[in-house]
Design a protein around this motif. Structure first.
Motif, PDB file in Angstrom:
ATOM      1  N   LYS A 116      43.039  48.711  17.745  1.00 32.42           N
ATOM      2  CA  LYS A 116      42.571  49.431  18.918  1.00 32.42           C
ATOM      3  C   LYS A 116      43.130  48.795  20.194  1.00 32.42           C
ATOM      4  CE  LYS A 116      38.114  50.856  16.932  1.00 32.42           C
ATOM      5  NZ  LYS A 116      36.624  50.802  17.104  1.00 32.42           N
ATOM      6  N   LEU A 117      43.253  49.613  21.247  1.00 32.68           N
ATOM      7  CA  LEU A 117      43.691  49.102  22.534  1.00 32.68           C
ATOM      8  C   LEU A 117      42.573  48.263  23.152  1.00 32.68           C
ATOM      9  CD1 LEU A 117      45.464  52.218  24.113  1.00 32.68           C
ATOM     10  CD2 LEU A 117      46.549  50.145  23.240  1.00 32.68           C
ATOM     11  N   VAL A 118      42.954  47.148  23.730  1.00 37.51           N
ATOM     12  CA  VAL A 118      41.975  46.294  24.397  1.00 37.51           C
ATOM     13  C   VAL A 118      41.564  46.974  25.699  1.00 37.51           C
ATOM     14  CG1 VAL A 118      41.547  44.012  25.391  1.00 37.51           C
ATOM     15  CG2 VAL A 118      43.046  44.256  23.399  1.00 37.51           C
ATOM     16  N   PRO A 119      40.264  47.142  25.960  1.00 43.29           N
ATOM     17  CA  PRO A 119      39.817  47.797  27.201  1.00 43.29           C
ATOM     18  C   PRO A 119      40.351  47.104  28.441  1.00 43.29           C
ATOM     19  CG  PRO A 119      37.988  47.544  25.669  1.00 43.29           C
ATOM     20  CD  PRO A 119      39.133  46.764  25.098  1.00 43.29           C
ATOM     21  N   ASP A 120      40.489  47.868  29.515  1.00 45.66           N
ATOM     22  CA  ASP A 120      41.055  47.332  30.748  1.00 45.66           C
ATOM     23  C   ASP A 120      40.254  46.169  31.300  1.00 45.66           C
ATOM     24  OD1 ASP A 120      43.109  49.186  30.721  1.00 45.66           O
ATOM     25  OD2 ASP A 120      42.007  50.645  31.932  1.00 45.66           O
ATOM     26  N   ASP A 121      38.930  46.271  31.267  1.00 43.36           N
ATOM     27  CA  ASP A 121      38.126  45.193  31.841  1.00 43.36           C
ATOM     28  C   ASP A 121      38.282  43.892  31.051  1.00 43.36           C
ATOM     29  OD1 ASP A 121      36.823  46.330  29.664  1.00 43.36           O
ATOM     30  OD2 ASP A 121      34.820  45.885  30.436  1.00 43.36           O
ATOM     31  N   VAL A 122      38.468  44.006  29.744  1.00 43.36           N
ATOM     32  CA  VAL A 122      38.682  42.814  28.912  1.00 43.36           C
ATOM     33  C   VAL A 122      40.057  42.214  29.212  1.00 43.36           C
ATOM     34  CG1 VAL A 122      38.897  41.936  26.547  1.00 43.36           C
ATOM     35  CG2 VAL A 122      37.163  43.654  27.086  1.00 43.36           C
ATOM     36  N   THR A 123      41.066  43.079  29.343  1.00 43.21           N
ATOM     37  CA  THR A 123      42.429  42.616  29.661  1.00 43.21           C
ATOM     38  C   THR A 123      42.448  41.856  30.979  1.00 43.21           C
ATOM     39  OG1 THR A 123      43.462  44.451  28.465  1.00 43.21           O
ATOM     40  CG2 THR A 123      44.793  43.356  30.133  1.00 43.21           C
ATOM     41  N   ILE A 124      41.794  42.415  31.998  1.00 50.45           N
ATOM     42  CA  ILE A 124      41.796  41.774  33.312  1.00 50.45           C
ATOM     43  C   ILE A 124      40.996  40.472  33.283  1.00 50.45           C
ATOM     44  CG2 ILE A 124      41.156  42.019  35.744  1.00 50.45           C
ATOM     45  CD1 ILE A 124      43.571  43.730  34.719  1.00 50.45           C
ATOM     46  N   GLU A 125      39.930  40.426  32.522  1.00 56.13           N
ATOM     47  CA  GLU A 125      39.153  39.181  32.409  1.00 56.13           C
ATOM     48  C   GLU A 125      39.983  38.097  31.731  1.00 56.13           C
ATOM     49  OE1 GLU A 125      34.893  37.410  30.749  1.00 56.13           O
ATOM     50  OE2 GLU A 125      35.396  39.516  30.400  1.00 56.13           O
ATOM     51  N   MET A 126      40.751  38.477  30.699  1.00 52.89           N
ATOM     52  CA  MET A 126      41.623  37.503  30.029  1.00 52.89           C
ATOM     53  C   MET A 126      42.648  36.962  31.012  1.00 52.89           C
ATOM     54  SD  MET A 126      42.422  38.889  26.182  1.00 52.89           S
ATOM     55  CE  MET A 126      43.128  40.414  26.749  1.00 52.89           C
ATOM     56  N   TRP A 127      43.266  37.873  31.764  1.00 47.08           N
ATOM     57  CA  TRP A 127      44.264  37.466  32.761  1.00 47.08           C
ATOM     58  C   TRP A 127      43.622  36.565  33.812  1.00 47.08           C
ATOM     59  CZ3 TRP A 127      44.120  38.157  37.991  1.00 47.08           C
ATOM     60  CH2 TRP A 127      45.273  37.804  38.689  1.00 47.08           C
ATOM     61  N   LYS A 135      50.236  26.724  41.752  1.00 50.43           N
ATOM     62  CA  LYS A 135      49.622  26.256  42.992  1.00 50.43           C
ATOM     63  C   LYS A 135      49.615  27.414  43.995  1.00 50.43           C
ATOM     64  CE  LYS A 135      51.522  21.640  42.123  1.00 50.43           C
ATOM     65  NZ  LYS A 135      52.223  22.073  40.887  1.00 50.43           N
ATOM     66  N   PRO A 136      48.472  28.077  44.161  1.00 52.25           N
ATOM     67  CA  PRO A 136      48.387  29.267  45.019  1.00 52.25           C
ATOM     68  C   PRO A 136      48.858  29.063  46.453  1.00 52.25           C
ATOM     69  CG  PRO A 136      46.396  29.035  43.709  1.00 52.25           C
ATOM     70  CD  PRO A 136      47.174  27.766  43.526  1.00 52.25           C
ATOM     71  N   LYS A 137      48.701  27.840  46.988  1.00 51.10           N
ATOM     72  CA  LYS A 137      49.098  27.600  48.372  1.00 51.10           C
ATOM     73  C   LYS A 137      50.582  27.287  48.512  1.00 51.10           C
ATOM     74  CE  LYS A 137      44.569  26.049  49.998  1.00 51.10           C
ATOM     75  NZ  LYS A 137      43.810  24.956  50.652  1.00 51.10           N
ATOM     76  N   ALA A 138      51.253  27.079  47.388  1.00 51.79           N
ATOM     77  CA  ALA A 138      52.670  26.707  47.429  1.00 51.79           C
ATOM     78  C   ALA A 138      53.567  27.715  46.716  1.00 51.79           C
ATOM     79  CB  ALA A 138      52.873  25.326  46.817  1.00 51.79           C
ATOM     80  N   ASP A 139      52.990  28.475  45.764  1.00 51.11           N
ATOM     81  CA  ASP A 139      53.801  29.360  44.928  1.00 51.11           C
ATOM     82  C   ASP A 139      53.500  30.837  45.173  1.00 51.11           C
ATOM     83  OD1 ASP A 139      54.868  27.128  43.633  1.00 51.11           O
ATOM     84  OD2 ASP A 139      53.235  27.097  42.164  1.00 51.11           O
ATOM     85  N   LEU A 140      54.543  31.629  45.249  1.00 54.49           N
ATOM     86  CA  LEU A 140      54.407  33.082  45.295  1.00 54.49           C
ATOM     87  C   LEU A 140      54.329  33.571  43.852  1.00 54.49           C
ATOM     88  CD1 LEU A 140      54.433  35.809  46.759  1.00 54.49           C
ATOM     89  CD2 LEU A 140      56.934  35.676  46.812  1.00 54.49           C
ATOM     90  N   LEU A 141      53.238  34.213  43.503  1.00 55.12           N
ATOM     91  CA  LEU A 141      53.021  34.674  42.129  1.00 55.12           C
ATOM     92  C   LEU A 141      53.863  35.910  41.835  1.00 55.12           C
ATOM     93  CD1 LEU A 141      51.394  34.394  39.477  1.00 55.12           C
ATOM     94  CD2 LEU A 141      49.624  35.818  40.523  1.00 55.12           C
ATOM     95  N   VAL A 142      54.578  35.892  40.719  1.00 53.61           N
ATOM     96  CA  VAL A 142      55.400  37.026  40.275  1.00 53.61           C
ATOM     97  C   VAL A 142      54.837  37.517  38.942  1.00 53.61           C
ATOM     98  CG1 VAL A 142      57.712  37.810  39.627  1.00 53.61           C
ATOM     99  CG2 VAL A 142      57.443  36.051  41.397  1.00 53.61           C
ATOM    100  N   LEU A 143      54.317  38.733  38.923  1.00 45.55           N
ATOM    101  CA  LEU A 143      53.706  39.284  37.713  1.00 45.55           C
ATOM    102  C   LEU A 143      54.544  40.414  37.136  1.00 45.55           C
ATOM    103  CD1 LEU A 143      49.926  39.561  38.739  1.00 45.55           C
ATOM    104  CD2 LEU A 143      51.011  37.767  37.372  1.00 45.55           C
ATOM    105  N   ASP A 144      54.607  40.477  35.812  1.00 42.65           N
ATOM    106  CA  ASP A 144      55.193  41.643  35.160  1.00 42.65           C
ATOM    107  C   ASP A 144      54.337  42.035  33.966  1.00 42.65           C
ATOM    108  OD1 ASP A 144      56.658  41.357  32.392  1.00 42.65           O
ATOM    109  OD2 ASP A 144      57.139  39.487  33.423  1.00 42.65           O
ATOM    110  N   GLY A 145      54.271  43.326  33.705  1.00 46.59           N
ATOM    111  CA  GLY A 145      53.476  43.828  32.588  1.00 46.59           C
ATOM    112  C   GLY A 145      52.022  44.076  32.930  1.00 46.59           C
ATOM    113  N   ILE A 146      51.655  43.840  34.162  1.00 48.33           N
ATOM    114  CA  ILE A 146      50.280  44.065  34.614  1.00 48.33           C
ATOM    115  C   ILE A 146      50.320  44.359  36.115  1.00 48.33           C
ATOM    116  CG2 ILE A 146      49.764  41.628  35.133  1.00 48.33           C
ATOM    117  CD1 ILE A 146      46.973  42.109  33.932  1.00 48.33           C
ATOM    118  N   PRO A 147      49.615  45.360  36.599  1.00 54.54           N
ATOM    119  CA  PRO A 147      48.727  46.280  35.892  1.00 54.54           C
ATOM    120  C   PRO A 147      49.501  47.351  35.121  1.00 54.54           C
ATOM    121  CG  PRO A 147      48.837  46.872  38.206  1.00 54.54           C
ATOM    122  CD  PRO A 147      49.612  45.605  38.061  1.00 54.54           C
TER     123      PRO A 147
END
Length: 255
Positions: free
Chosen positions: A76-87, A101-113
């Motif tokens: 089964k597909l993992v529900p969206d709220d569970v996926t976001i909680e895992m992330w 390090k949030p104050k030093a690094d620019l976050l680069v995401l792929d595959g989400i949302p």
């Protein structure tokens, strides 16, 4: 010690209030999001995380891990709220361990949302500064490219045309509408059909100005007085300014 920290950050009581300054890599299957994300993640000042990495590093003995296993074991597909909680918990673990390090690094995401609902759920966690949309003008050519790549990597099942077309169908129906959720002013289109180096060149023209205008120099920690501009221009201080800051003078001419 590390195990104790991980046990803490994965506990249900842990909550985060900060919003991460983020760039999203967006595009159809085979567009090269993972490839470009890994390259950017190797550059100081950028931190790359794919949704697949979140799933691969999930602690199956944790509460959220058991919930994930409950769905995946039944196909089964993992529900969206569970996926976001895992992330969410994964990101917090990385910050506590100083991997990210949030104050030093620019976050680069792929595959989400992966869909509009996930984008809404991420609203309280992400400050999306820019979206790089890797555009694939020729769908049929991209399907051939995906098939060749799967065969090269000996993934026979993934090389089946019906499997590839199904992935595209899911992308067009569920993921592509995510672009309409975000302001058009932060979306930048990059042709994904060129060589990885060429695609990277065009991505850097957009993301470097974002990184330099929101963060200090990741090597020296100093503020960047002359950030790059979105048109690809990377200004540098005049020679005299550099010398003045370094506490040195221009050498005098001999008579």
């Amino acid at each position: 010690m590390r195990a104790a920290i991980l046990a803490f950050v994965y506990s249900p009581e842990v909550r985060m209030s900060q919003r991460f300054q983020t760039i999203l890599l967006f595009g159809a299957p085979g567009a090269g999001k993972g490839t470009q994300g890994k390259i950017l993640g190797s550059v100081p000042g950028f931190y790359h995380l794919s949704c697949g990495e979140v799933f691969r590093t999930l602690d199956m003995s944790s509460r959220i891990g058991r919930t994930f296993q409950e769905y995946s074991s039944k196909g089964k597909l993992v529900p969206d709220d569970v996926t976001i909680e895992m992330w969410h918990q994964n990101m917090h673990a990385r910050t506590v361990l100083s991997d990210y390090k949030p104050k030093a690094d620019l976050l680069v995401l792929d595959g989400i949302p992966r869909n509009v609902n996930q984008a809404k759920l991420l609203k309280n966690h992400l400050d999306v500064l820019q979206i790089i949309h890797l555009v694939c003008p020729n769908k049929e050519e991209m399907i051939k490219r995906l098939r060749r790549r799967a065969l090269k990597e000996n993934r026979v099942d993934d090389a089946k045309e019906e499997v590839i077309r199904k992935r595209w169908e899911v992308y067009e129906q569920e993921t592509f509408p995510v672009l309409d959720y975000y302001p058009k002013s932060i979306i930048r289109e990059v042709d994904a059909t060129g060589s990885p180096a060429r695609v990277l060149e065009h991505i850097l023209e957009w993301v470097v100005p974002i990184q330099e205008s929101h963060f200090n120099n990741p090597i020296t920690g100093e503020k960047i007085d002359h950030p790059a501009t979105p048109n690809g221009v990377h200004p540098a201080p005049a020679f005299s300014s550099r010398r003045a800051k370094a506490g040195t003078k221009r050498p005098s001419k001999k008579r």
